[in-house]
Design a protein around this motif. Structure first.
Motif, mmCIF file in Angstrom:
data_model
loop_
_atom_site.group_PDB
_atom_site.id
_atom_site.type_symbol
_atom_site.label_atom_id
_atom_site.label_comp_id
_atom_site.label_asym_id
_atom_site.label_seq_id
_atom_site.Cartn_x
_atom_site.Cartn_y
_atom_site.Cartn_z
ATOM 1 N N ILE A 8 0.661 -1.159 0.015
ATOM 2 C CA ILE A 8 -0.089 -0.099 0.062
ATOM 3 C C ILE A 8 0.832 1.351 0.045
ATOM 4 O O ILE A 8 0.652 2.126 -0.755
ATOM 5 N N VAL A 9 1.825 1.233 0.650
ATOM 6 C CA VAL A 9 2.809 2.477 0.947
ATOM 7 C C VAL A 9 3.470 2.573 -0.520
ATOM 8 O O VAL A 9 3.405 3.946 -1.041
ATOM 9 N N ASP A 10 3.780 1.643 -1.173
ATOM 10 C CA ASP A 10 4.497 1.704 -2.435
ATOM 11 C C ASP A 10 3.580 2.226 -3.436
ATOM 12 O O ASP A 10 4.089 2.966 -4.231
ATOM 13 N N HIS A 11 2.394 1.567 -3.409
ATOM 14 C CA HIS A 11 1.517 2.165 -4.686
ATOM 15 C C HIS A 11 0.869 3.379 -4.370
ATOM 16 O O HIS A 11 0.496 4.103 -5.171
ATOM 17 N N ASN A 12 0.978 4.122 -3.068
ATOM 18 C CA ASN A 12 0.730 5.347 -2.751
ATOM 19 C C ASN A 12 1.811 6.262 -3.362
ATOM 20 O O ASN A 12 1.311 7.321 -4.040
ATOM 21 N N ARG A 13 3.104 5.925 -2.911
ATOM 22 C CA ARG A 13 4.125 6.739 -3.178
ATOM 23 C C ARG A 13 4.331 6.812 -4.789
ATOM 24 O O ARG A 13 4.734 7.954 -5.231
ATOM 25 N N SER A 14 4.380 5.723 -5.303
ATOM 26 C CA SER A 14 4.452 5.713 -7.057
ATOM 27 C C SER A 14 3.341 4.883 -7.442
ATOM 28 O O SER A 14 3.499 3.852 -8.061
ATOM 29 N N PRO A 15 2.207 5.757 -7.574
ATOM 30 C CA PRO A 15 1.157 5.027 -8.126
ATOM 31 C C PRO A 15 1.169 4.698 -9.988
ATOM 32 O O PRO A 15 1.688 5.447 -10.318
ATOM 33 N N ARG A 16 0.854 3.477 -9.913
ATOM 34 C CA ARG A 16 1.118 2.974 -11.306
ATOM 35 C C ARG A 16 -0.096 3.435 -12.143
ATOM 36 O O ARG A 16 -1.319 3.403 -11.771
ATOM 37 N N ASN A 17 -0.038 3.729 -13.464
ATOM 38 C CA ASN A 17 -1.030 4.239 -14.404
ATOM 39 C C ASN A 17 -1.583 5.364 -13.962
ATOM 40 O O ASN A 17 -2.631 5.746 -14.448
ATOM 41 N N PHE A 18 -0.893 6.475 -13.162
ATOM 42 C CA PHE A 18 -1.637 7.662 -12.623
ATOM 43 C C PHE A 18 -1.297 8.687 -13.968
ATOM 44 O O PHE A 18 -0.282 9.382 -14.023
ATOM 45 N N ARG A 19 -2.334 8.751 -14.732
ATOM 46 C CA ARG A 19 -2.242 9.750 -15.692
ATOM 47 C C ARG A 19 -3.597 9.715 -16.522
ATOM 48 O O ARG A 19 -4.474 8.877 -16.185
ATOM 49 N N LEU A 20 -3.602 10.553 -17.466
ATOM 50 C CA LEU A 20 -4.849 10.838 -18.069
ATOM 51 C C LEU A 20 -4.924 9.940 -19.452
ATOM 52 O O LEU A 20 -3.836 10.126 -20.004
ATOM 53 N N ILE A 21 -5.914 9.502 -20.096
ATOM 54 C CA ILE A 21 -5.897 9.100 -21.416
ATOM 55 C C ILE A 21 -6.778 10.096 -22.034
ATOM 56 O O ILE A 21 -8.002 9.997 -21.644
ATOM 57 N N ASP A 22 -6.487 10.532 -22.949
ATOM 58 C CA ASP A 22 -7.129 11.553 -23.754
ATOM 59 C C ASP A 22 -7.125 11.341 -25.470
ATOM 60 O O ASP A 22 -5.735 11.956 -25.505
ATOM 61 N N PRO A 23 -7.929 11.142 -25.928
ATOM 62 C CA PRO A 23 -9.089 10.796 -25.579
ATOM 63 C C PRO A 23 -9.223 9.493 -25.139
ATOM 64 O O PRO A 23 -8.508 8.355 -25.608
ATOM 65 N N ALA A 24 -10.099 9.065 -24.374
ATOM 66 C CA ALA A 24 -10.437 7.873 -23.724
ATOM 67 C C ALA A 24 -11.933 7.527 -24.433
ATOM 68 O O ALA A 24 -12.593 7.957 -24.558
ATOM 69 N N ASP A 25 -11.923 5.964 -24.484
ATOM 70 C CA ASP A 25 -13.110 5.516 -24.964
ATOM 71 C C ASP A 25 -14.063 5.455 -23.969
ATOM 72 O O ASP A 25 -15.450 5.959 -24.221
ATOM 73 N N LEU A 26 -13.792 5.025 -22.612
ATOM 74 C CA LEU A 26 -14.804 5.403 -21.468
ATOM 75 C C LEU A 26 -14.101 6.076 -20.395
ATOM 76 O O LEU A 26 -12.884 6.026 -20.090
ATOM 77 N N GLN A 27 -15.013 7.019 -19.802
ATOM 78 C CA GLN A 27 -14.168 7.395 -18.377
ATOM 79 C C GLN A 27 -15.273 7.807 -17.620
ATOM 80 O O GLN A 27 -16.449 7.986 -17.877
ATOM 81 N N ALA A 28 -15.312 7.838 -16.204
ATOM 82 C CA ALA A 28 -15.923 8.521 -15.290
ATOM 83 C C ALA A 28 -15.311 9.363 -14.045
ATOM 84 O O ALA A 28 -13.978 9.041 -13.850
ATOM 85 N N GLN A 29 -16.257 9.757 -13.332
ATOM 86 C CA GLN A 29 -15.518 10.688 -12.230
ATOM 87 C C GLN A 29 -16.040 10.027 -10.988
ATOM 88 O O GLN A 29 -17.314 9.868 -10.982
ATOM 89 N N GLY A 30 -15.253 9.789 -9.954
ATOM 90 C CA GLY A 30 -15.571 9.227 -8.588
ATOM 91 C C GLY A 30 -15.486 10.290 -7.701
ATOM 92 O O GLY A 30 -14.531 11.009 -7.799
ATOM 93 N N TYR A 31 -16.407 10.448 -6.665
ATOM 94 C CA TYR A 31 -16.370 11.352 -5.537
ATOM 95 C C TYR A 31 -16.577 11.170 -4.252
ATOM 96 O O TYR A 31 -17.606 9.983 -4.037
ATOM 97 N N ASN A 32 -15.537 11.093 -3.463
ATOM 98 C CA ASN A 32 -16.227 10.610 -1.957
ATOM 99 C C ASN A 32 -16.515 12.069 -1.154
ATOM 100 O O ASN A 32 -15.647 12.744 -0.714
ATOM 101 N N PRO A 33 -18.104 12.186 -1.073
ATOM 102 C CA PRO A 33 -18.292 13.399 -0.502
ATOM 103 C C PRO A 33 -17.746 13.738 0.983
ATOM 104 O O PRO A 33 -17.679 14.850 1.668
ATOM 105 N N LEU A 34 -17.556 12.463 1.927
ATOM 106 C CA LEU A 34 -16.858 12.561 3.130
ATOM 107 C C LEU A 34 -15.761 13.279 3.419
ATOM 108 O O LEU A 34 -15.317 14.171 4.324
#
Ligand code: FES
Length: 148
Positions: A11-37
């Motif tokens: 968990i520490v490793d993937h938080n520090r160096s997240p894999r595939n952390f990028r925008l795909i533009d254009p993307a075939d599909l996309q969505a936004q997620g939100y945690n209101p808390l």
């Protein structure tokens, strides 16, 4: 090193160096997620080819668990079919919520590192945010998906 330490390290490793952390533009599909808390937001982007998720990436801001979970998700889901991705979502969801299930976390590879969050209900939403967002993208849901 015991299993708990190993999972913590993943968990520490993937938080520090997240894999595939990028925008795909254009993307075939996309969505936004939100945690209101907490106000954390993640975008999930994917490209499909011949029924497979050829590319999968995410971007946004979130706590260590939500970023690590999204990073692990992209590694696990990239290259799978849409059906396999939805099945994996069900398995991870059951693991995170502690639902009655036949799924052995050990069969989920590195995703098992997230199993410990089930003891902390508020963290379950952190870990599941990216998965709900992935499913919203596959369902072509245009409204932002929330954890509430
Ligand atoms: Fe916001 Fe975890 S505290 S997603």
């Amino acid at each position: 090193m015991d299993l708990r330490d190993l999972y913590q390290d993943i968990i520490v490793d993937h938080n520090r160096s997240p894999r595939n952390f990028r925008l795909i533009d254009p993307a075939d599909l996309q969505a936004q997620g939100y945690n209101p808390l907490c106000g954390d937001k993640l975008g999930v982007y994917l490209n499909l080819r011949d029924g497979r998720i050829e590319d999968l990436a995410f971007q946004g801001s979130g706590c260590a668990i939500s970023v690590a979970s999204a990073s692990l998700m992209t590694e696990a889901v990239k290259g799978t079919s849409e059906t396999e991705a939805r099945k994996l979502y069900e398995q991870v969801h059951d693991m995170l919520t502690g639902a009655e299930t036949d799924v052995d976390p050990m069969d989920l590879g590195k995703l098992a590192a997230l199993a410990g969050v089930r003891e902390y209900p508020s963290r379950v939403k952190c870990a599941s945010l990216c998965w709900h967002t992935l499913i919203a993208a596959l369902d072509k849901q245009s409204d932002a998906v929330t954890t509430e």
